[in-house]
Design a protein around this motif. Structure first.
Motif, PDB file in Angstrom:
ATOM      1  N   UNK A   1      27.015  91.825  10.000  1.00 45.35           N
ATOM      2  CA  UNK A   1      28.252  91.191  10.454  1.00 45.35           C
ATOM      3  C   UNK A   1      29.466  92.035  10.087  1.00 45.35           C
ATOM      4  N   UNK A   2      29.485  92.506   8.855  1.00 43.47           N
ATOM      5  CA  UNK A   2      30.578  93.388   8.441  1.00 43.47           C
ATOM      6  C   UNK A   2      30.575  94.675   9.272  1.00 43.47           C
ATOM      7  N   UNK A   3      29.383  95.228   9.490  1.00 50.81           N
ATOM      8  CA  UNK A   3      29.278  96.458  10.291  1.00 50.81           C
ATOM      9  C   UNK A   3      29.841  96.237  11.696  1.00 50.81           C
ATOM     10  N   UNK A   4      29.450  95.142  12.321  1.00 52.98           N
ATOM     11  CA  UNK A   4      29.906  94.870  13.679  1.00 52.98           C
ATOM     12  C   UNK A   4      31.419  94.679  13.723  1.00 52.98           C
ATOM     13  N   UNK A   5      31.954  93.957  12.744  1.00 57.87           N
ATOM     14  CA  UNK A   5      33.405  93.758  12.692  1.00 57.87           C
ATOM     15  C   UNK A   5      34.127  95.089  12.551  1.00 57.87           C
ATOM     16  N   UNK A   6      33.614  95.945  11.691  1.00 57.60           N
ATOM     17  CA  UNK A   6      34.249  97.253  11.478  1.00 57.60           C
ATOM     18  C   UNK A   6      34.213  98.101  12.738  1.00 57.60           C
ATOM     19  N   UNK A   7      33.081  98.088  13.420  1.00 58.47           N
ATOM     20  CA  UNK A   7      32.954  98.909  14.629  1.00 58.47           C
ATOM     21  C   UNK A   7      33.873  98.412  15.739  1.00 58.47           C
TER      22      UNK A   7
END
Length: 313
Positions: free
Chosen positions: A108-114
């Motif tokens: 979830x954090x990865x997707x938000x960052x991307x």
């Protein structure tokens, strides 16, 4: 802007209510100019320690949320970023005021960052309670976003003469409970502000409101009065938060409080219903509920002109 009437407070010039908020600062106060002028025209006037600039606020992206109130929070967050990318003048940075994720998962954090990376802007974060759900009670958030911060993730920075303060009020938050800053953070805040001139514009950003909107739902911070006492001597203080997924504003003395809508789903108005939580709106109306807000400063002594337009428009 030297030939235009000035107002005392530091206010927003334009915002995306539900997709982010765009703010402008000039001398710690706002001037009576149109949105197009604020974004496109060079700023003149008297010299000041504060140089004109703008920044964005996004909040409560809840990446990973996939319930009836919004089956795809990633999609609406992408729409917010597309709005940011389309701005005619690039803001200096973005403040994300918490609940980046739904369940504090790495993906979830990865997707938000991307997604947010596509905006091409520096991002400053504070955590929401949904970012503190991992087994380490926020360790995953701090490992990713906490570099250079203190304690549970609080920090400050200066930009063009404005002092920004990131506060954390969601640590060990109980269900339905009020936010809390805690004594260590309040002691740090006192030291952080101690050497600053009272004419320095201050922007505080955090997740849960620093004024009590609705205590029964935990929409407030139990020790916020101590923080407000420390900020009392400053002539211009703006407090930005998320958490309640709706726009409510309050001015108290030198402090202007502004809540922001979520990019994921709305919540009920304070006390309207048995409890807070994702509010399902009729089919096809989600983007109407998230919306786009434009706030323009009108020439002369008129109030702010607020125009809301939905994402669907």
């Amino acid at each position: 802007m030297g030939d235009q009437p000035h107002r005392r407070r530091f206010l927003e010039c334009m915002g995306w209510a539900g997709t982010g908020l765009l703010w402008t600062a000039s001398g710690g106060i706002a001037s009576s100019i149109t949105l197009d002028s604020a974004l496109a025209a060079p700023h003149g006037g008297a010299k000041s320690a504060v140089k004109p600039f703008s920044f964005l606020q996004v909040s409560d992206s809840h990446i990973g949320f996939e319930k009836p109130a919004n089956p795809d929070a990633r999609a609406t967050f992408r729409e917010a970023v597309e709005k940011i990318k389309a701005l005619p003048t690039k803001p200096d940075f973005i403040l994300h005021t918490g609940d980046i994720s739904q369940l504090s998962k790495d993906q979830e954090f990865d997707d938000a960052d991307q997604i947010l990376k596509e905006a091409g802007l520096t991002v400053f974060h504070v955590p929401g309670e949904h970012d503190m759900l991992d087994e380490g009670n926020g360790a995953a958030y701090l490992a990713r976003y906490g570099k250079g911060s203190l304690g549970d993730g609080w920090y400050s920075f200066d930009h063009n003469g404005v002092h920004f303060v990131a506060l954390v009020n969601v640590k060990a938050l109980k269900a339905g409970g009020m936010g809390s800053l805690g004594q260590p953070q309040l002691e740090w805040l006192q030291k952080d502000l101690a050497g600053r001139s009272s004419s320095t514009p201050i922007v505080v950003f955090t997740h849960i409101p620093l004024w009590t909107i609705y205590a029964d739902w935990g929409w407030g911070t139990d020790d916020s009065a101590q923080a407000m006492t420390l900020l009392k001597r400053f002539g211009s203080v703006t407090v930005l938060n998320g958490h309640i997924h709706q726009v409510i504003q309050k001015v108290e003395g030198n402090v202007a409080f502004h809540t922001a809508r979520s990019t994921a789903f709305p919540q009920p108005a304070p006390g309207q219903g048995p409890a807070p939580g994702p509010l399902k709106v009729p089919a096809g109306e989600l983007r109407n509920a998230l919306g786009v807000r434009t706030v323009s400063l009108i020439r002369g002594g008129e109030p702010l002109a607020v125009v809301d337009a939905s994402l669907a428009s």
